[in-house]
Scaffold this motif. Structure first.
Motif, PDB file in Angstrom:
ATOM      1  N   UNK A  88      17.038 -19.178 -13.359  1.00  0.00           N
ATOM      2  CA  UNK A  88      16.117 -19.528 -12.279  1.00  0.00           C
ATOM      3  C   UNK A  88      14.840 -18.706 -12.380  1.00  0.00           C
ATOM      4  N   UNK A  89      14.979 -17.444 -12.759  1.00  0.00           N
ATOM      5  CA  UNK A  89      13.794 -16.591 -12.868  1.00  0.00           C
ATOM      6  C   UNK A  89      12.816 -17.175 -13.886  1.00  0.00           C
ATOM      7  N   UNK A  90      13.366 -17.586 -15.023  1.00  0.00           N
ATOM      8  CA  UNK A  90      12.525 -18.139 -16.082  1.00  0.00           C
ATOM      9  C   UNK A  90      11.915 -19.470 -15.646  1.00  0.00           C
ATOM     10  N   UNK A  91      12.737 -20.256 -14.905  1.00  0.00           N
ATOM     11  CA  UNK A  91      12.227 -21.543 -14.423  1.00  0.00           C
ATOM     12  C   UNK A  91      11.034 -21.315 -13.498  1.00  0.00           C
ATOM     13  N   UNK A 245      16.009 -27.766  -7.742  1.00  0.00           N
ATOM     14  CA  UNK A 245      15.340 -26.474  -7.896  1.00  0.00           C
ATOM     15  C   UNK A 245      14.021 -26.620  -8.653  1.00  0.00           C
ATOM     16  N   UNK A 246      14.047 -27.389  -9.729  1.00  0.00           N
ATOM     17  CA  UNK A 246      12.823 -27.477 -10.533  1.00  0.00           C
ATOM     18  C   UNK A 246      11.747 -28.254  -9.773  1.00  0.00           C
ATOM     19  N   UNK A 247      12.165 -29.236  -8.964  1.00  0.00           N
ATOM     20  CA  UNK A 247      11.168 -29.939  -8.146  1.00  0.00           C
ATOM     21  C   UNK A 247      10.574 -28.981  -7.111  1.00  0.00           C
ATOM     22  N   UNK A 248      11.417 -28.123  -6.560  1.00  0.00           N
ATOM     23  CA  UNK A 248      10.899 -27.106  -5.645  1.00  0.00           C
ATOM     24  C   UNK A 248       9.838 -26.260  -6.340  1.00  0.00           C
ATOM     25  N   UNK A 249      10.124 -25.883  -7.583  1.00  0.00           N
ATOM     26  CA  UNK A 249       9.159 -25.085  -8.347  1.00  0.00           C
ATOM     27  C   UNK A 249       7.866 -25.870  -8.577  1.00  0.00           C
ATOM     28  N   UNK A 250       8.016 -27.154  -8.883  1.00  0.00           N
ATOM     29  CA  UNK A 250       6.830 -27.971  -9.140  1.00  0.00           C
ATOM     30  C   UNK A 250       5.985 -28.082  -7.872  1.00  0.00           C
ATOM     31  N   UNK A 251       6.638 -28.292  -6.730  1.00  0.00           N
ATOM     32  CA  UNK A 251       5.909 -28.394  -5.463  1.00  0.00           C
ATOM     33  C   UNK A 251       5.220 -27.074  -5.153  1.00  0.00           C
TER      34      UNK A 251
END
Lengths: 260, 183
Positions: A88-91, A245-251
């Motif tokens: 998750x950190x890297x993501x 999770x990755x969509x959260x990161x993108x947002x």
């Protein structure tokens, strides 16, 4: 659990109908009080409470007890915890950049809660909290509101340039702006329904196949199908948590860097 | 279980009288507050467990491991450098020793040669002296031999003359013998 017992009773009761096949694929999603047969109020201790508590215990066991030795050479549980952390950190770092790392604990919380709930839901007879829109909508709304607030706090009114595609021809920009705004507000909907829908569909399909097992002729096929769908569900459990999770990161990236 | 009457308030709009779901339980509005409430609590607890305990601990473990690895690599580099130095020093010592050995053997050889030369010279001188001495002795012997021959010849000549009935004085005979011997 109690539902299963009811099932048995149901089968006995309606066993003669429809060649002995009884389908109640949605019964596994019923919320019911753990103690007594009261109505489900806001503070009632229900199976939702139980399985969220189990999720918290598993997360604590993995991330806190698993790492309690703080070994430089990690044990198995510590490796898993470190792997989840690193993943998750890297993501977060890759998608949102260095300035997104402040929000890493929030994203880690979301990921751990969803992935552990998804996997707990795969235990037979368990209750899957993430199969409920009430749960995923709250998760998605948290992300949506947080991201929108962060966007305005960090960028002020220039956050609105997210909707103004400056690379498009001028004539198209108003049209694109409307589309962008609609898509922005659809985000929490798709974000939440994707997760709950995937989890719910898989579980319901397994239950349907399980219902077919009542026929001796089809039961081997039914068991094979359940096994196959279960394997698929294991993948879905992880992939959907990852996607959320990755969509959260993108947002979050859009909020931190709104300029196209 | 089936014999138990299912409470009407539990059945409600979401569950029928047999305890089965009516439609999608996900859409049952009665259950939403309960789920939201417990979800918020679960998320808050999870967040505090992770952000207060788990994540800092894992971060410190990872940092510690990274530090350990970096230190180990540095230590290995240092040891490698030391080994290279030691090898260089060893090579140098070996080369020095070899050169010294060469020098010592050269020196010894030179000394031996000098001694040998000296000895040869001394021996040559001795031999020359001995030769000279011997030559002198030979010359003496030869001279004394000639003298004796002359004496014998004179005596013999006198005896021969006397035997032939002549007489001659010693001076004449010695002159005659001396002439003959010179001839």
């Amino acid at each position: 659990m109690a539902t299963e017992a009811t099932h048995g009773a149901e089968m006995a009761e309606h066993g003669t109908d429809a060649g002995g096949l009884v389908f109640h694929p949605m019964d596994q999603f019923i919320v019911k009080p753990l103690f007594g047969d009261g109505a489900v109020g806001m503070f009632t201790i229900t199976n939702v409470t139980l399985w969220m508590l189990i999720a918290i215990l598993v997360i604590t066991g993995l991330m806190v007890l698993g790492t309690s030795r703080r070994a430089v050479i990690p044990s198995r549980s510590q490796s898993v915890a470190e792997m989840a952390y690193g993943f998750i950190y890297k993501m977060v770092e890759d998608v949102t950049g260095k300035d997104g790392l402040v929000y890493f604990p929030y994203i880690m919380t979301l990921f751990m809660f969803i992935v552990i709930s998804n996997f707990l839901g795969l235990i037979p007879m368990s209750f899957t909290t993430t199969s409920h829109f009430a749960v995923t909508v709250v998760l998605a709304l948290c992300v949506f509101l947080t991201v929108t607030i962060i966007g305005f706090v960090k960028n002020g009114a220039s956050f609105l340039s997210l909707f103004w595609v400056s690379s498009a021809p001028l004539a198209l920009r108003p049209v694109l702006a409307i589309i962008e705004i609609i898509s922005y507000f659809v985000r929490p909907v798709s974000h939440s329904i994707r997760l709950a829908g995937n989890v719910m569909a898989g579980h319901a399909v397994i239950k349907v196949f399980a219902g077919f097992a009542g026929l001796a002729l089809i039961s081997p096929l039914s068991i094979v199908a359940i096994t196959a769908i279960y394997g698929l569900e294991v993948m879905v459990a992880f992939v959907q948590a990852y996607v959320f999770t990755i969509l959260t990161c993108v947002y979050l990236k859009d909020a931190l860097h709104p300029h196209h | 279980m089936a014999t138990e009457p299912i409470a009407e308030d539990l059945a409600g709009i979401c569950v029928d009288s047999h305890g089965s779901a009516i439609g999608m339980p996900q859409l049952c509005a009665d259950w939403i507050p309960n789920q939201v409430f417990w979800l918020v609590i679960a998320l808050v607890v999870t967040f505090f467990v992770l952000s207060r305990i788990a994540l800092p601990r894992i971060a410190s473990v990872l940092a510690e491991r990274h530090g350990t690895i970096t230190n180990d690599i540095a230590a290995a580099e240092e040891l490698k450098r030391q080994a290279a130095d030691a090898e260089k020093a060893y090579e140098k010592a070996l080369a020095d020793a070899r050169a010294e050995a060469q020098a010592i053997s050269q020196k010894t050889r030179d000394e031996i040669k000098a001694q040998l030369d000296e000895a040869v010279e001394a021996a040559d001188a001795q031999i020359a002296a001995k030769t000279a001495e011997s030559e002198k002795a030979i010359a003496d012997i030869r001279a004394s031999a000639l003298e004796n021959v002359e004496l014998v010849a004179k005596d013999t000549a006198g005896a021969i003359v006397a035997a032939l009935g002549g007489s001659a004085d010693a001076a004449t005979i010695s002159a005659a013998v001396g002439n003959r011997m010179k001839g």
